[in-house]
Write a protein that holds these residues in place. Structure first.
Motif, PDB file in Angstrom:
ATOM      1  N   GLY A  11      -4.345  -2.698   1.006  1.00  0.00           N
ATOM      2  CA  GLY A  11      -5.286  -2.710   1.800  1.00  0.00           C
ATOM      3  C   GLY A  11      -4.905  -2.025   3.244  1.00  0.00           C
ATOM      4  N   SER A  12      -4.192  -1.089   3.279  1.00  0.00           N
ATOM      5  CA  SER A  12      -3.909  -0.506   4.479  1.00  0.00           C
ATOM      6  C   SER A  12      -5.081  -0.066   5.400  1.00  0.00           C
ATOM      7  CB  SER A  12      -3.278   0.698   4.268  1.00  0.00           C
ATOM      8  OG  SER A  12      -1.956   0.387   3.796  1.00  0.00           O
ATOM      9  N   LEU A  29      -5.277  -1.481  -3.672  1.00  0.00           N
ATOM     10  CA  LEU A  29      -5.876  -2.744  -4.019  1.00  0.00           C
ATOM     11  C   LEU A  29      -6.962  -2.773  -3.042  1.00  0.00           C
ATOM     12  CD1 LEU A  29      -2.655  -5.108  -3.836  1.00  0.00           C
ATOM     13  CD2 LEU A  29      -3.653  -3.869  -5.667  1.00  0.00           C
ATOM     14  N   SER A  30      -8.067  -3.941  -3.573  1.00  0.00           N
ATOM     15  CA  SER A  30      -9.266  -3.940  -2.854  1.00  0.00           C
ATOM     16  C   SER A  30      -9.064  -4.417  -1.348  1.00  0.00           C
ATOM     17  CB  SER A  30     -10.192  -4.756  -3.731  1.00  0.00           C
ATOM     18  OG  SER A  30      -9.639  -6.110  -3.813  1.00  0.00           O
ATOM     19  N   ARG A  31      -8.262  -5.146  -1.125  1.00  0.00           N
ATOM     20  CA  ARG A  31      -8.036  -5.609   0.265  1.00  0.00           C
ATOM     21  C   ARG A  31      -6.593  -5.868   0.343  1.00  0.00           C
ATOM     22  NH1 ARG A  31      -6.918 -11.075   0.219  1.00  0.00           N
ATOM     23  NH2 ARG A  31      -7.647 -12.435  -1.487  1.00  0.00           N
ATOM     24  N   ASN A  32      -6.109  -6.466   1.611  1.00  0.00           N
ATOM     25  CA  ASN A  32      -4.871  -6.860   1.466  1.00  0.00           C
ATOM     26  C   ASN A  32      -4.418  -8.100   1.209  1.00  0.00           C
ATOM     27  OD1 ASN A  32      -2.691  -8.302   4.245  1.00  0.00           O
ATOM     28  ND2 ASN A  32      -1.903  -6.760   3.088  1.00  0.00           N
ATOM     29  N   GLY A  37       3.743  -7.699  -7.410  1.00  0.00           N
ATOM     30  CA  GLY A  37       3.443  -8.019  -8.531  1.00  0.00           C
ATOM     31  C   GLY A  37       2.360  -6.828  -9.183  1.00  0.00           C
ATOM     32  N   ALA A  38       1.635  -6.544  -8.533  1.00  0.00           N
ATOM     33  CA  ALA A  38       0.605  -5.151  -9.150  1.00  0.00           C
ATOM     34  C   ALA A  38       1.563  -4.268  -9.553  1.00  0.00           C
ATOM     35  CB  ALA A  38      -0.453  -4.981  -8.066  1.00  0.00           C
ATOM     36  N   VAL A  63      -7.271  -4.232  -8.379  1.00  0.00           N
ATOM     37  CA  VAL A  63      -7.012  -2.524  -7.936  1.00  0.00           C
ATOM     38  C   VAL A  63      -8.495  -1.911  -7.932  1.00  0.00           C
ATOM     39  CG1 VAL A  63      -6.085  -0.693  -9.025  1.00  0.00           C
ATOM     40  CG2 VAL A  63      -4.754  -2.928  -9.461  1.00  0.00           C
ATOM     41  N   ALA A  64      -8.629  -1.625  -6.728  1.00  0.00           N
ATOM     42  CA  ALA A  64      -9.886  -0.897  -6.368  1.00  0.00           C
ATOM     43  C   ALA A  64      -9.865   0.540  -6.858  1.00  0.00           C
ATOM     44  CB  ALA A  64     -10.276  -0.892  -4.800  1.00  0.00           C
TER      45      ALA A  64
END
Ligand code: UDP
Ligand code: MG
Length: 345
Positions: free
Chosen positions: A70-71, A93-96, A104-105, A328-329
């Protein structure tokens, strides 16, 4: 040639292909590097060239899994030039979700026979990876870097870390090595064991120790961050420490029961004394100060222990909600490492 490890006895365990320790000397393992990155647009363009060069010299098949946590800066743009050729992949990722979730991802998606986890800010020197791989070849399942000193860190972080690790040492049945960070190399069997753990609020440093396996420490001294600021301020560190302690120790609950019992005994003894004094010492109404002080003290202790109970209850609540640990976006780039063969085949 492909090998499968002993049964992991974990129902959700992903497919397993690993090189047995006895065959590692001459093995040519595929290597994954997992890098969680939050606002690291300035650091990644410096880290990636060095890391890609090193991996090319180390392994035929390698991949770098960057997890963009989520940068809000140009981290994704900094990775983009690397995504054309096979090797560098990015999970946005969809956010921070925080470093633990981002790690983990990355671990869930890494496919290598060995997986290295490291920070994006060049505080984890890439030159140490060959040394770690050599220890893996010698039979170690996990090789982790331990800070020789924490001189570069602000005093509150140093004192806090010392206090945190002493609490963990007293309260946890697991031996969690102090000052070991997330810079480590893990065999496939360790990664699969970690990924099979169902808990959602994760304290990775504890989980690495919990899964066991043959592990070895290598000392290093971390250079200062090349650009940007540390994401772990006092508040984040305190919450990480609380989650680490509640995840790996019931000591606070035991202390609460112990202190509660002692206080109850003292209160009972005091009650007996008051009754005795009433009958044998005449009618003495003095003592309101004792009562007020006692009440304030006991309510303070009760509130403190309700807070401790709340910490554990909060953890239970997080777990029962069963939300995914991360979303995960977008997944960008492609990996040259083959899909692992399912264990059942
Ligand atoms: N990081 C992350 N998500 C966060 C915070 C940090 O992925 O919410 C990453 C960060 O980009 C870096 C690593 O975790 O690659 C370590 O962070 P940092 O350098 O701030 O931690 P420190 O070295 O101060 O412990
Ligand atoms: Mg750092």
């Amino acid at each position: 040639m492909k090998y499968s490890t002993a049964d992991m006895n974990a129902p959700t365990s992903p497919s397993v292909i690993a090189v047995p320790a006895s065959d590692r000397g001459a093995a040519n393992p595929s290597v994954s590097c997992v890098i969680p990155a939050h606002n690291e647009a300035q650091n990644l363009p410096r880290l990636l060239p060095a890391l890609v060069d090193l991996l090319k010299s180390l392994a035929e098949r390698w991949e770098i899994v960057i997890v963009d946590d989520g940068s809000r800066d140009r981290t994704l743009a900094a990775i983009e030039p690397w995504l054309g050729a096979p090797g560098v992949i990015c999970l946005a990722l969809s956010r921070n979700f925080g470093k633990e979730a981002a790690l983990g991802a990355g671990l869930d998606h890494a496919r290598g026979d060995v997986v290295v986890t490291m920070d994006a800010d060049l505080q984890h020197p890439v030159e140490m990876i060959p040394q770690m791989l050599a220890r893996w070849r010698a039979g170690m399942d996990m090789v982790y870097a331990v800070r020789a000193d924490r001189k570069d860190e602000p005093p509150f972080k140093r004192v806090g870390a010392r206090l945190f690790y002493s609490l963990l040492r007293v309260g946890s049945a697991i031996d969690i090595p102090p000052h070991a960070g997330d810079f480590r190399l893990m065999d496939r069997c360790v990664v699969d064991a970690i990924c099979s753990l169902p808990e959602r609020t994760r304290f990775m440093k504890g989980l690495y120790a919990w899964v066991g396996y043959r592990s070895e420490a290598i000392e290093f001294s971390a250079p200062p961050r090349t650009a940007g600021r540390s994401h772990f301020g006092a508040k984040t560190l305190f919450s990480l420490a609380a989650s680490g302690i509640t995840a790996f120790s019931n000591l606070p609950l035991r202390v609460a029961s112990g202190v509660g019992s002692v206080l109850a005994l003292l209160a009972f003894a005091y009650g007996v004394w008051v009754v005795v004094e009433h009958f044998f010492g005449g009618h003495n109404v003095a003592g309101w100060a004792t009562i007020v002080a006692g009440m304030m003290f006991f309510s303070g202790v009760q509130l403190l222990f309700i807070g401790i109970l709340g910490e554990y209850l909060g953890r239970v609540y997080e777990e029962v909600k069963q939300r995914p640990r991360y979303i995960v976006a977008r997944a960008l780039g492609h990996s040259p490492i083959d899909m692992r063969v399912p264990k059942s085949l």
